[in-house]
Write an enzyme that holds these catalytic residues in place. Structure first.
Site, PDB file in Angstrom:
ATOM      1  CE  LYS A   1     -13.303  -4.229   0.452  1.00  0.00           C
ATOM      2  NZ  LYS A   1     -12.317  -3.650   1.353  1.00  0.00           N
TER       3      LYS A   1
ATOM      4  CE  LYS B   1      -5.855  -8.180  -1.282  1.00  0.00           C
ATOM      5  NZ  LYS B   1      -6.708  -8.090  -0.149  1.00  0.00           N
TER       6      LYS B   1
ATOM      7  CE  LYS C   1      -4.449  -1.722   1.173  1.00  0.00           C
ATOM      8  NZ  LYS C   1      -5.686  -1.657   1.921  1.00  0.00           N
TER       9      LYS C   1
HETATM   10  P1  ATP Z   1      -8.406  -3.307   0.027  1.00  0.00           P
HETATM   11  O1  ATP Z   1      -8.209  -3.583  -1.429  1.00  0.00           O
HETATM   12  O2  ATP Z   1      -9.067  -2.013   0.331  1.00  0.00           O
HETATM   13  O3  ATP Z   1      -7.185  -3.574   0.844  1.00  0.00           O
HETATM   14  P2  ATP Z   1      -9.606  -5.880   0.231  1.00  0.00           P
HETATM   15  O4  ATP Z   1     -10.426  -6.121  -0.973  1.00  0.00           O
HETATM   16  O5  ATP Z   1      -8.311  -6.563   0.350  1.00  0.00           O
HETATM   17  O6  ATP Z   1      -9.455  -4.328   0.492  1.00  0.00           O
HETATM   18  P3  ATP Z   1     -10.397  -6.155   2.959  1.00  0.00           P
HETATM   19  O7  ATP Z   1     -11.434  -5.324   3.568  1.00  0.00           O
HETATM   20  O8  ATP Z   1      -9.003  -5.768   3.246  1.00  0.00           O
HETATM   21  O9  ATP Z   1     -10.549  -6.247   1.394  1.00  0.00           O
HETATM   22  O10 ATP Z   1     -10.610  -7.673   3.302  1.00  0.00           O
HETATM   23  C1  ATP Z   1     -11.787  -8.237   3.795  1.00  0.00           C
HETATM   24  C2  ATP Z   1     -11.652  -9.733   3.838  1.00  0.00           C
HETATM   25  O11 ATP Z   1     -11.673 -10.257   2.520  1.00  0.00           O
HETATM   26  C3  ATP Z   1     -10.355 -10.219   4.464  1.00  0.00           C
HETATM   27  O12 ATP Z   1     -10.627 -11.360   5.240  1.00  0.00           O
HETATM   28  C4  ATP Z   1      -9.510 -10.591   3.300  1.00  0.00           C
HETATM   29  O13 ATP Z   1      -8.570 -11.581   3.617  1.00  0.00           O
HETATM   30  C5  ATP Z   1     -10.546 -11.100   2.331  1.00  0.00           C
HETATM   31  N1  ATP Z   1     -10.114 -10.933   0.953  1.00  0.00           N
HETATM   32  C6  ATP Z   1      -9.831  -9.756   0.347  1.00  0.00           C
HETATM   33  N2  ATP Z   1      -9.477  -9.949  -0.925  1.00  0.00           N
HETATM   34  C7  ATP Z   1      -9.518 -11.301  -1.128  1.00  0.00           C
HETATM   35  C8  ATP Z   1      -9.250 -12.141  -2.255  1.00  0.00           C
HETATM   36  N3  ATP Z   1      -8.869 -11.626  -3.407  1.00  0.00           N
HETATM   37  N4  ATP Z   1      -9.401 -13.468  -2.113  1.00  0.00           N
HETATM   38  C9  ATP Z   1      -9.799 -14.002  -0.940  1.00  0.00           C
HETATM   39  N5  ATP Z   1     -10.068 -13.265   0.161  1.00  0.00           N
HETATM   40  C10 ATP Z   1      -9.930 -11.937   0.083  1.00  0.00           C
END
Ligand code: ATP
Ligand code: LTN
Length: 331
Positions: free
Chosen positions: A200, A197, A115
């Protein structure tokens, strides 16, 4: 809430539209665990401001995320579901834990490194000390298990280290939490760059599928998903795009990789992408219907999050005050 069930805690940031990755990697588990465990779930709005948010959009997104969690199946009758900033103990505990965490260990966090590259103009101290707030979330509720996607494993390990360090000084204050990471779906990859990965907060909208995407958008994103030139639906090293699509299909249908290979033998990537897209559309449809229904009743949502925050506060303050007393504060 009963006393003899083990306790679960997890949270999600309202930092964008929740994605299929969030759903398959984390939220589906949140729902499945509700009968067996005492579950506490949070919209992690405090974590989300480690990246700059537009105030009007942020406010809207917090409520949308709250409603979406109910729409995917978090049941506010069974589980506590609240907004993190409504319980002040999270910020208070995070400060305390910052003083039991080391600069060196936080510097090694992959999420911080990623980040800070992505937001090079705003490498704020909150982004750096993010794991202290996450440890505070978990430890305040004495959680036994924390369901998360694979990317959060490192943060959980650091929460355990901080808890152990604190307990070694002051006695058993915190329960040491265990991660709970699903076998399939723990790491859904970007549809455009399958070695990253699905996230969002990725600027490329074609790289992620939002839970609320319209069916035609979901189908388009899957049809455009980056694959390889092999044209054979087979799980193998180096076929990251296809492996990811197979992972999504497997995670939704429950079929093994071998069963999927057999199902699509002799068929091209085009047919496979359509099948994956359709199963995602069918899975998300009932969630979307429920979400739009809930958003018509904001008073109901408000009454739920207010009540849950009050209930959560009682549990959280107990741990906060115990920790403060142990450290030596007068209160
Ligand atoms: P950001 O992109 O803002 O960091 P994010 O999409 O990674 O957000 P988080 O709010 O950080 O989402 O994560 C929420 C949950 O979703 C966490 O348990 C995280 O491990 C899971 N998660 C996020 N992205 C993935 C993915 N691509 N595959 C599986 N699990 C995920
Ligand atoms: N950092 C987490 C969100 C989060 C969390 C938590 C997850 C904040 N606090 C406590 C589990 C337990 C993420 O998913 N990025």
């Amino acid at each position: 809430m009963s006393d003899n069930k083990k306790r679960i805690y997890s949270a999600i940031q309202p930092s964008g539209m929740l994605t299929l990755g969030n759903y398959l990697g984390a939220l589906r588990n949140w729902v499945n665990l509700q009968d067996e465990f005492e579950c506490i779930y949070t919209v992690a709005d405090l974590h989300a401001i480690t990246v700059r948010q537009n105030p009007a959009e942020f406010r809207k997104r917090i409520l949308e995320t709250y409603a979406l969690l109910i729409a995917v199946g978090v049941d506010p009758e069974k589980s506590l579901l609240f907004i993190q900033s409504h319980v002040a103990a999270h910020s208070q505990m995070a400060w305390l834990l910052n003083c039991y965490a080391q600069f060196g260990e936080f510097s090694r966090m992959t999420q911080f490194k990623d980040k800070s590259l992505r937001h090079a103009d705003n490498v704020n101290v909150g982004l750096f000390s993010y794991p202290a707030l996450m440890a505070a979330d978990i430890l305040l509720y004495q959680a036994d298990l924390v369901p998360v996607g694979a990317d959060q494993k490192q943060h959980l390990e650091i929460s355990r280290d901080i808890a152990n360090r604190f307990n070694n000084i002051y006695g058993d204050v915190f329960t040491i939490p265990e991660p709970y990471i699903p076998k399939v779906g723990a790491r859904i990859m970007s549809l455009q760059d399958p070695i990253k990965k699905m996230s969002k907060s990725d600027d490329n909208v074609n790289s992620w599928v939002a839970i609320l995407d319209k069916p035609e958008d979901i189908m388009r994103k899957f049809k455009r998903a980056v694959t390889d030139s092999d044209a054979c639906v087979k799980y193998a090293d180096g076929k990251d795009g296809i492996n990811n699509l197979m992972g999504i299909y497997s995670s939704i249908s429950g079929k093994t990789m071998e069963e999927i290979e057999a199902e699509f033998e002799g068929k091209g990537y085009g047919d496979f992408k359509v099948a994956v897209g359709e199963c995602v559309v069918d899975t998300l449809k009932p969630v979307q219907d429920k979400y739009y229904d809930l958003m018509k009743n904001k008073d109901y949502l408000e009454s739920l999050y207010k009540q849950s925050a009050q209930d959560a506060e009682k549990i959280a303050n107990k741990t906060l005050y115990k920790s403060m007393r142990k450290i030596g504060f007068i209160y």
